[in-house]
Design an enzyme around this catalytic site. Structure first.
Site, PDB file in Angstrom:
ATOM      1  N   ASN A   9     -20.881 -57.455  51.770  1.00 34.05           N
ATOM      2  CA  ASN A   9     -21.570 -56.801  50.551  1.00 34.05           C
ATOM      3  C   ASN A   9     -22.815 -56.688  50.660  1.00 34.05           C
ATOM      4  O   ASN A   9     -23.701 -57.482  50.716  1.00 34.05           O
ATOM      5  CB  ASN A   9     -21.246 -58.059  49.527  1.00 34.05           C
ATOM      6  CG  ASN A   9     -21.871 -57.764  47.995  1.00 34.05           C
ATOM      7  OD1 ASN A   9     -22.117 -56.593  47.847  1.00 34.05           O
ATOM      8  ND2 ASN A   9     -22.109 -58.577  47.220  1.00 34.05           N
ATOM      9  N   TRP A  10     -23.278 -55.298  50.995  1.00 33.02           N
ATOM     10  CA  TRP A  10     -24.663 -55.013  50.925  1.00 33.02           C
ATOM     11  C   TRP A  10     -25.495 -55.268  49.912  1.00 33.02           C
ATOM     12  O   TRP A  10     -26.649 -54.944  49.899  1.00 33.02           O
ATOM     13  CB  TRP A  10     -24.714 -53.535  51.534  1.00 33.02           C
ATOM     14  CG  TRP A  10     -24.052 -53.464  52.696  1.00 33.02           C
ATOM     15  CD1 TRP A  10     -23.576 -54.220  53.795  1.00 33.02           C
ATOM     16  CD2 TRP A  10     -23.900 -52.071  53.625  1.00 33.02           C
ATOM     17  NE1 TRP A  10     -23.180 -53.492  54.886  1.00 33.02           N
ATOM     18  CE2 TRP A  10     -23.443 -52.250  55.020  1.00 33.02           C
ATOM     19  CE3 TRP A  10     -24.335 -50.729  53.289  1.00 33.02           C
ATOM     20  CZ2 TRP A  10     -23.252 -51.257  55.643  1.00 33.02           C
ATOM     21  CZ3 TRP A  10     -24.487 -49.711  54.311  1.00 33.02           C
ATOM     22  CH2 TRP A  10     -23.627 -49.888  55.272  1.00 33.02           C
ATOM     23  N   LYS A  11     -24.811 -55.278  48.564  1.00 29.40           N
ATOM     24  CA  LYS A  11     -25.530 -55.490  47.259  1.00 29.40           C
ATOM     25  C   LYS A  11     -26.548 -53.968  47.111  1.00 29.40           C
ATOM     26  O   LYS A  11     -26.185 -53.025  47.859  1.00 29.40           O
ATOM     27  CB  LYS A  11     -26.490 -56.662  47.269  1.00 29.40           C
ATOM     28  CG  LYS A  11     -25.473 -57.873  47.638  1.00 29.40           C
ATOM     29  CD  LYS A  11     -26.383 -59.098  47.192  1.00 29.40           C
ATOM     30  CE  LYS A  11     -25.351 -60.306  47.761  1.00 29.40           C
ATOM     31  NZ  LYS A  11     -25.583 -61.467  47.229  1.00 29.40           N
ATOM     32  N   HIS A  97     -18.145 -60.041  40.912  1.00 30.75           N
ATOM     33  CA  HIS A  97     -19.211 -60.716  41.605  1.00 30.75           C
ATOM     34  C   HIS A  97     -20.219 -61.518  40.330  1.00 30.75           C
ATOM     35  O   HIS A  97     -20.343 -61.042  39.504  1.00 30.75           O
ATOM     36  CB  HIS A  97     -20.199 -59.916  42.566  1.00 30.75           C
ATOM     37  CG  HIS A  97     -21.006 -60.529  43.394  1.00 30.75           C
ATOM     38  ND1 HIS A  97     -22.181 -61.042  42.999  1.00 30.75           N
ATOM     39  CD2 HIS A  97     -20.869 -60.754  44.654  1.00 30.75           C
ATOM     40  CE1 HIS A  97     -22.739 -61.763  44.205  1.00 30.75           C
ATOM     41  NE2 HIS A  97     -21.982 -61.403  45.253  1.00 30.75           N
ATOM     42  N   GLU A  99     -23.235 -61.885  40.477  1.00 30.15           N
ATOM     43  CA  GLU A  99     -24.433 -61.199  39.846  1.00 30.15           C
ATOM     44  C   GLU A  99     -23.990 -60.129  38.862  1.00 30.15           C
ATOM     45  O   GLU A  99     -24.831 -59.891  37.924  1.00 30.15           O
ATOM     46  CB  GLU A  99     -25.129 -60.485  41.070  1.00 30.15           C
ATOM     47  CG  GLU A  99     -25.728 -61.479  42.125  1.00 30.15           C
ATOM     48  CD  GLU A  99     -25.735 -60.942  43.594  1.00 30.15           C
ATOM     49  OE1 GLU A  99     -25.595 -59.889  43.979  1.00 30.15           O
ATOM     50  OE2 GLU A  99     -26.254 -61.997  44.433  1.00 30.15           O
ATOM     51  N   GLU A 169     -16.834 -67.904  45.697  1.00 30.62           N
ATOM     52  CA  GLU A 169     -18.125 -67.835  46.178  1.00 30.62           C
ATOM     53  C   GLU A 169     -18.936 -68.740  45.087  1.00 30.62           C
ATOM     54  O   GLU A 169     -19.326 -68.347  43.843  1.00 30.62           O
ATOM     55  CB  GLU A 169     -18.732 -66.272  45.924  1.00 30.62           C
ATOM     56  CG  GLU A 169     -18.098 -65.474  46.564  1.00 30.62           C
ATOM     57  CD  GLU A 169     -19.246 -64.143  46.860  1.00 30.62           C
ATOM     58  OE1 GLU A 169     -19.348 -64.007  47.968  1.00 30.62           O
ATOM     59  OE2 GLU A 169     -19.604 -63.640  45.955  1.00 30.62           O
ATOM     60  N   GLY A 175     -27.002 -66.472  48.717  1.00 28.56           N
ATOM     61  CA  GLY A 175     -28.234 -66.160  49.050  1.00 28.56           C
ATOM     62  C   GLY A 175     -29.495 -67.201  49.027  1.00 28.56           C
ATOM     63  O   GLY A 175     -30.692 -67.071  49.046  1.00 28.56           O
ATOM     64  N   SER A 215     -23.756 -67.841  51.703  1.00 25.65           N
ATOM     65  CA  SER A 215     -24.636 -68.235  52.990  1.00 25.65           C
ATOM     66  C   SER A 215     -23.853 -68.182  54.234  1.00 25.65           C
ATOM     67  O   SER A 215     -24.125 -69.228  55.162  1.00 25.65           O
ATOM     68  CB  SER A 215     -25.488 -69.482  52.447  1.00 25.65           C
ATOM     69  OG  SER A 215     -26.408 -69.002  51.630  1.00 25.65           O
ATOM     70  N   GLY A 236     -22.886 -61.770  52.462  1.00 26.60           N
ATOM     71  CA  GLY A 236     -24.135 -60.826  51.737  1.00 26.60           C
ATOM     72  C   GLY A 236     -25.066 -60.661  52.729  1.00 26.60           C
ATOM     73  O   GLY A 236     -25.191 -59.694  53.606  1.00 26.60           O
ATOM     74  N   GLY A 237     -26.293 -61.435  52.676  1.00 24.73           N
ATOM     75  CA  GLY A 237     -27.422 -61.405  53.726  1.00 24.73           C
ATOM     76  C   GLY A 237     -27.032 -61.195  55.071  1.00 24.73           C
ATOM     77  O   GLY A 237     -27.697 -60.246  55.614  1.00 24.73           O
TER      78      GLY A 237
HETATM   79  C1  PEP Z   1     -22.556 -62.765  48.299  1.00 27.20           C
HETATM   80  O1  PEP Z   1     -23.451 -62.147  47.315  1.00 27.20           O
HETATM   81  O2  PEP Z   1     -21.361 -62.199  48.264  1.00 27.20           O
HETATM   82  C2  PEP Z   1     -22.763 -63.568  49.330  1.00 27.20           C
HETATM   83  C3  PEP Z   1     -22.007 -64.101  49.949  1.00 27.20           C
HETATM   84  O3  PEP Z   1     -24.130 -63.509  49.769  1.00 27.20           O
HETATM   85  P1  PEP Z   1     -25.070 -64.495  50.841  1.00 27.20           P
HETATM   86  O4  PEP Z   1     -24.007 -64.353  51.973  1.00 27.20           O
HETATM   87  O5  PEP Z   1     -26.285 -63.715  50.991  1.00 27.20           O
HETATM   88  O6  PEP Z   1     -24.965 -65.821  50.300  1.00 27.20           O
END
Ligand code: PEP
Length: 252
Positions: A9-11, A97, A99, A169, A175, A215, A236-237
């Site tokens: 998930n590049w966001k 999500h 967010e 999640e 994050g 994470s 994500g990251g």
């Molecule tokens: C996400 O936002 O879907 C996610 C899992 O982010 P991160 O891996 O950066 O915690």
């Protein structure tokens, strides 16, 4: 039997040229890796879908939008509908999500509409759920997750539900660098599978892919993915660099 999936998930990250470069790197690494024990999907901004689709082999790397509108077409300035996403050649959409729920007011009802429209367009859905830190600490997290799933997904037929991938999640782990322990994640994944079994039966529950997100990194993915009800990750990251993303893809 259910599939393992690792989805990025590049966001709201990367310009189009940067995204095309990253997608190519992931595509080449997946091709070079040969037989993987999971499917790979990348979730990219709307602006990138067509250009990214042109540089990946969609049979090896799935392509997801990170959202879609709750209407099909019309006077909704700035929105992007599920048929528009599907017309780029993308085969997945990420919905629900935290967010989107938190910053853009996406309610269970709005998400239910998005789910229906995405399925009508032939998209598979990575549907996110998960509790806040407060809900984890006050013990209401299972009720929260149950409501998120029941109110936006459980109107679907078993046949339609086969196109749903669930991503657990915990918001407190997204994050933040704080990963749920593999035991904490496994407990919730087993709970979610139980909810699916109650609604659709054991067979559908066993066939449902449930991803962990929050994470997740190459260092903690092997322990998470070793749990019986964790079928991969939503990343994500760590999906923003081909090397770290592939480090998770190859963790199975
Ligand atoms: C996400 O936002 O879907 C996610 C899992 O982010 P991160 O891996 O950066 O915690």
């Amino acid at each position: 039997m259910r599939k393992n999936i690792v989805a990025g998930n590049w966001k709201m990250n990367t310009t189009v040229p940067e995204g095309v470069k990253l997608a190519k790197e992931v595509n080449d690494a997946v091709a070079a890796a040969g037989d993987l024990k999971c499917d790979v999907v990348i979730g990219v901004p709307f602006t990138h879908l067509t250009a990214v689709k042109a540089v990946i082999d969609i049979n090896k790397v799935g392509l997801a939008a990170e959202n879609c509108a709750d209407h099909t077409s019309g006077a909704y300035t700035g929105e992007v509908s599920a048929p528009m996403v599907a017309s780029t050649g993308a085969n997945y959409v990420i919905l629900g999500h935290s967010e989107r729920r938190g910053y853009y007011g996406e309610t269970y009802e709005i998400l239910k509409n998005k789910v229906d429209l995405a399925l009508e367009s032939g998209l598979k859905i990575i549907f996110c759920c998960g509790e806040s830190l407060e809900e984890r600490e006050n013990g209401s997290f299972k009720e929260v997750i149950k409501a998120e799933l029941a109110d936006s997904l459980f109107h679907l037929s078993a046949e339609a539900f086969a196109n749903i991938v669930i991503a657990y999640e915990p918001i407190w782990a997204i994050g933040t660098g704080k990963t749920a322990t593999s035991d904490q994640a496994q407990e919730v994944h087993a709970f979610i599978r139980g909810l699916v079994a109650e609604k659709y039966g054991e067979q559908v529950a066993n066939d449902t892919t449930i991803l962990y997100g929050g994470s997740c990194k190459p260092a903690n993915a092997p322990e998470l993915f070793a749990k019986p009800d964790i079928d991969g990750g939503l990343i994500g990251g760590a999906s923003l660099k081909a090397e770290s993303f592939m480090g998770i893809v190859t963790a199975f």
